[in-house]
Design an enzyme around this catalytic site. Structure first.
Site, PDB file in Angstrom:
ATOM      1  N   LYS A 110       0.861  -1.191   0.000  1.00  0.00           N
ATOM      2  CA  LYS A 110       0.000   0.000   0.000  1.00  0.00           C
ATOM      3  C   LYS A 110       0.891   1.232   0.000  1.00  0.00           C
ATOM      4  O   LYS A 110       1.955   1.236   0.650  1.00  0.00           O
ATOM      5  CB  LYS A 110      -0.881  -0.035   1.253  1.00  0.00           C
ATOM      6  CG  LYS A 110      -1.903   1.080   1.372  1.00  0.00           C
ATOM      7  CD  LYS A 110      -2.757   0.866   2.615  1.00  0.00           C
ATOM      8  CE  LYS A 110      -3.803   1.935   2.821  1.00  0.00           C
ATOM      9  NZ  LYS A 110      -4.657   1.645   4.005  1.00  0.00           N
ATOM     10  N   SER A 191      -9.463   1.703   3.170  1.00  0.00           N
ATOM     11  CA  SER A 191      -8.605   2.469   2.286  1.00  0.00           C
ATOM     12  C   SER A 191      -7.558   1.632   1.559  1.00  0.00           C
ATOM     13  O   SER A 191      -6.916   2.134   0.647  1.00  0.00           O
ATOM     14  CB  SER A 191      -7.905   3.572   3.075  1.00  0.00           C
ATOM     15  OG  SER A 191      -7.020   3.019   4.031  1.00  0.00           O
ATOM     16  N   THR A 212      -7.004   1.017  10.040  1.00  0.00           N
ATOM     17  CA  THR A 212      -7.236   1.876  11.200  1.00  0.00           C
ATOM     18  C   THR A 212      -8.663   1.654  11.707  1.00  0.00           C
ATOM     19  O   THR A 212      -8.889   1.531  12.896  1.00  0.00           O
ATOM     20  CB  THR A 212      -7.018   3.352  10.816  1.00  0.00           C
ATOM     21  OG1 THR A 212      -5.719   3.480  10.247  1.00  0.00           O
ATOM     22  CG2 THR A 212      -7.135   4.273  12.027  1.00  0.00           C
ATOM     23  N   SER A 215      -9.868  -0.594   7.058  1.00  0.00           N
ATOM     24  CA  SER A 215      -9.164  -0.359   5.800  1.00  0.00           C
ATOM     25  C   SER A 215      -8.568  -1.608   5.149  1.00  0.00           C
ATOM     26  O   SER A 215      -8.204  -1.570   3.976  1.00  0.00           O
ATOM     27  CB  SER A 215      -8.071   0.687   5.996  1.00  0.00           C
ATOM     28  OG  SER A 215      -8.643   1.971   5.991  1.00  0.00           O
TER      29      SER A 215
END
Ligand SMILES: *[C@@H]1O[C@H](CO)[C@@H](O)[C@H](O)[C@H]1NC(C)=O
Ligand SMILES: *[C@@H]1O[C@H](CO)[C@@H](O)[C@H](O)[C@H]1NC(C)=O
Ligand SMILES: *[C@@H]1O[C@H](CO)[C@@H](O)[C@H](O)[C@H]1NC(C)=O
Ligand SMILES: *[C@@H]1O[C@H](CO)[C@@H](O)[C@H](O)[C@H]1NC(C)=O
Ligand SMILES: *[C@@H]1O[C@H](CO)[C@@H](O)[C@H](O)[C@H]1NC(C)=O
Ligand SMILES: CC(=O)N[C@H]1CO[C@H](CO)[C@@H](O)[C@@H]1O
Ligand SMILES: CC(=O)N[C@H]1CO[C@H](CO)[C@@H](O)[C@@H]1O
Length: 561
Positions: A110, A191, A212, A215
């Site tokens: 990521k 995310s 978090t 995600s």
């Protein structure tokens, strides 16, 4: 005694078939990259069917086939091919795959996990384009030590969703809008969006993500892959662009549970540069791969909270109540006890009037600490305030269509974790979510874990820093409604939308979670039955054939004669 004639002929045919196989490599001998597991890739590499250079070439071709539509990958490591050829050379000399199971295997990170190489680590912004870290993040360095090839960076919801109060999922200024592959304009969730999409389509063996507050879990749920969110502190966050020090955790997106175990095994461990890892309760990380057995559910007590599933936590949720009930039957038939109607009294904490309170634990930004570590910082960004100002001023950042409302709120509140009320508020929150709720229920009902449709497992784990694994469970039926997202020009749910089931446990219960998730996956095995509508065509056979035609005398052996 002579064998009967028919048998003799059959034996002859058999030996002829295996003889011709050893002379000629057929396309079917190569593992299809959409589903290839670590074991498949290891076997091919260790038997010289293909090389790491072939693998990297195949993945780069696959990325370029679909990335203009899906925007899953933001950068390809310019050194990937040379690293692959080093791994190939090492393998020719001899490696110990038991010690380096990831040797020569390409993975994506990521784009908030820093590497000290030609690649940028920007969390999808222009603010950090060209910034340099002093060395690899602990995660990147552990992966390299395990022999993995860092193939590139995966797109994400910008800043891991810490910029906007209501995030455009899968969008970043620098990476564009990532979309899922299971129906047109699919919201990939976030995310770790690019990590989920790339893994699902076989654009790499696997991807690393961060979680978090959902995600890893939500992109795994929406993209038909396994998402493993470890306990906060099991993996180091050193040189990972932070959102919330208290909640951030680095985990995995893989196509199988066992592959998650291999990847977690390589990443887990204490790191003096992230003090949260000092909470790891064992001196040696348990053997997660060995935990993956076909009796992992046997004798377990697993709770289901119906009042959690009745909340409006995530109405989107492509979930299917019948599929969930069938999953409970599978779990029972595997020898586990389902303890139904476990009461989790903290549900209203996440909903309705008290929704705002869940922001308390995220209020700290350690962003300034990360920025302070940069060796080069071309835009001189040193704080969230600088970030907010840069983002509003630079036209490439898409402001105001893409806003900065989450940062604005934190800046206006002016709170941070040196505020005397911060830690007492955190204590209050963890008390409400823990002993009075989740861990309280685990104790009271003597549970090993709880199981829910994935979206319902997100918030409690986030608040407590606890581990969750999401496994593919099904797809929405062909007559399901088309529901647009509330942000961006995307579709949240539609026919063929994948969904997952999640096992959640107490802190550092990863070994048990792997056991249960693996057993469940082996009994259901739904991932392969759910097909993306867009998928790259390049396979290893194409790449190897091209190489052999170009240089038939090379180390091609007898392939494709
Ligand atoms: C990183 O960003 C710089 C600055 O924009 C760019 O020149 C470089 O190509 C990027 N690196 C990669 C691997 O894309
Ligand atoms: C890490 O450091 C912070 C701040 O110094 C402290 O509050 C916290 O308890 C520490 N965490 C662990 C797991 O030691
Ligand atoms: C960043 O700071 C350096 C040193 O003070 C300065 O030379 C440079 O112009 C600044 N860059 C930007 C984009 O403000
Ligand atoms: C943190 O909060 C305290 C008290 O509210 C304040 O004095 C301090 O300036 C803040 N620090 C940062 C880095 O924002
Ligand atoms: C702690 O909670 C109180 C009451 O809800 C609130 O006023 C205060 O801003 C909170 N402090 C932090 C650092 O979140
Ligand atoms: C590797 C790659 O395809 N990167 C693309 C990511 O998205 C941006 C913006 O949409 C493109 O400009 C890059 O080419
Ligand atoms: C902006 C901010 O409040 N940052 C704080 C986050 O927490 C770390 C410690 O973990 C502090 O050092 C930062 O100042």
């Amino acid at each position: 005694m002579k064998p009967p004639r028919a048998l003799a002929t059959a034996l002859q045919v058999l030996s002829f078939a295996s003889l011709s196989q050893s002379l000629l490599t057929a396309d079917e001998d190569f593992p299809p990259l959409l589903d290839a597991t670590l074991t498949d890739l290891r076997l091919g590499l260790d038997n010289n069917l293909f090389t790491s250079v072939d693998l990297v070439n195949a993945y780069i071709d696959r990325i370029s086939e679909v990335n203009h539509v899906l925007r899953a990958v933001t950068e390809i490591n310019p050194d990937a091919l040379s690293i692959a050829s080093e791994r190939d050379a090492e393998r020719r000399v001899g490696i110990d795959p038991a010690k380096q199971p990831l040797h020569g295997i390409p993975i994506l990170l990521k784009n908030n996990i820093a590497t000290d190489d030609e690649m940028n680590n920007t969390a999808g912004s222009y603010a950090l384009l060209g910034a340099k870290v002093p060395h690899d993040s602990t995660i990147a360095s552990k992966l390299r030590k395990a022999g993995a090839i860092i193939l590139g960076k995966a797109n994400l919801s910008q800043w891991a969703a810490s910029r906007e109060a209501v995030t455009h999922e899968g969008w970043s200024a620098h990476g564009g809008q990532a979309v899922g592959a299971y129906f047109p304009k699919q919201n990939p969730r976030g995310s770790s969006s690019g990590s989920g999409i790339s893994t699902s389509l076989g654009l790499a063996w696997a991807a690393v993500g961060t979680d978090t507050g959902g995600s890893i879990l939500l992109p795994a749920h929406a993209n038909n892959v396994v998402g493993f969110r470890p306990t906060v502190g099991l993996t180091s966050r050193y040189l990972v662009i932070p959102y919330s020090t208290r909640q951030d955790t680095v985990g995995t997106l893989t196509r199988t549970v066992k592959d998650a175990a291999y990847l977690m095994q390589a990443m887990a461990g204490r790191d003096s540069r992230d003090n949260y890892t000092s909470a790891i309760p064992f001196d040696e990380i348990p053997d997660y791969v060995a935990a993956c057995t076909n009796s992992g559910l046997k004798g377990k007590r697993i709770g289901v909270s119906r009042n959690t599933m009745a909340t409006d936590i995530d109405p989107s949720a492509n979930t299917d109540p019948e599929a969930f009930e069938r999953a409970l039957d599978v779990i029972r038939s595997a020898g586990a006890e389902i303890v139904d109607n476990v009461d989790l009294p903290c549900n209203d904490f996440f909903t309705g009037h008290s929704k705002k309170r869940r922001q308390i634990p995220s209020a700290n930004y350690s962003m300034a600490d990360y920025l302070d570590l940069l060796k080069e910082n071309p835009n001189n960004i040193t704080s969230v305030r600088d970030l907010r100002d840069f983002t509003r001023d630079d036209p490439q950042e898409g402001f105001p269509r893409f806003d900065t409302t989450a940062w604005d709120t934190y800046l206006k509140l002016g709170i941070n974790d040196t505020d005397p009320t911060y830690w007492s508020n955190v204590t209050t929150v963890t008390e409400i979510l823990g002993p009075l709720c989740f861990t309280g229920a685990l104790d009271k009902y003597k549970l090993d874990a709880m199981v829910h449709p994935t979206p319902y497992s997100v918030l409690m784990a986030a608040g407590l820093g606890f581990p969750v694994v999401s496994v593919p469970l099904g797809r929405s039926p062909d007559d399901s409604p088309i529901v647009p997202s509330d942000r961006g020009n995307l579709i949240l749910s539609a026919p063929n939308g994948p969904f997952g089931i999640a096992f959640s446990g107490p802190a550092f219960s990863e070994e048990t979670l792997f056991a249960m998730a693996y057993d469940f996956e082996q009994r259901t095995n739904v991932r392969k039955a759910i097909k993306p509508f867009i998928s790259p065509k390049t396979e290893l056979s194409h790449v190897v054939r091209k190489r052999c035609l170009r240089n038939p005398k090379g180390d091609c052996g007898k392939e494709f004669r």
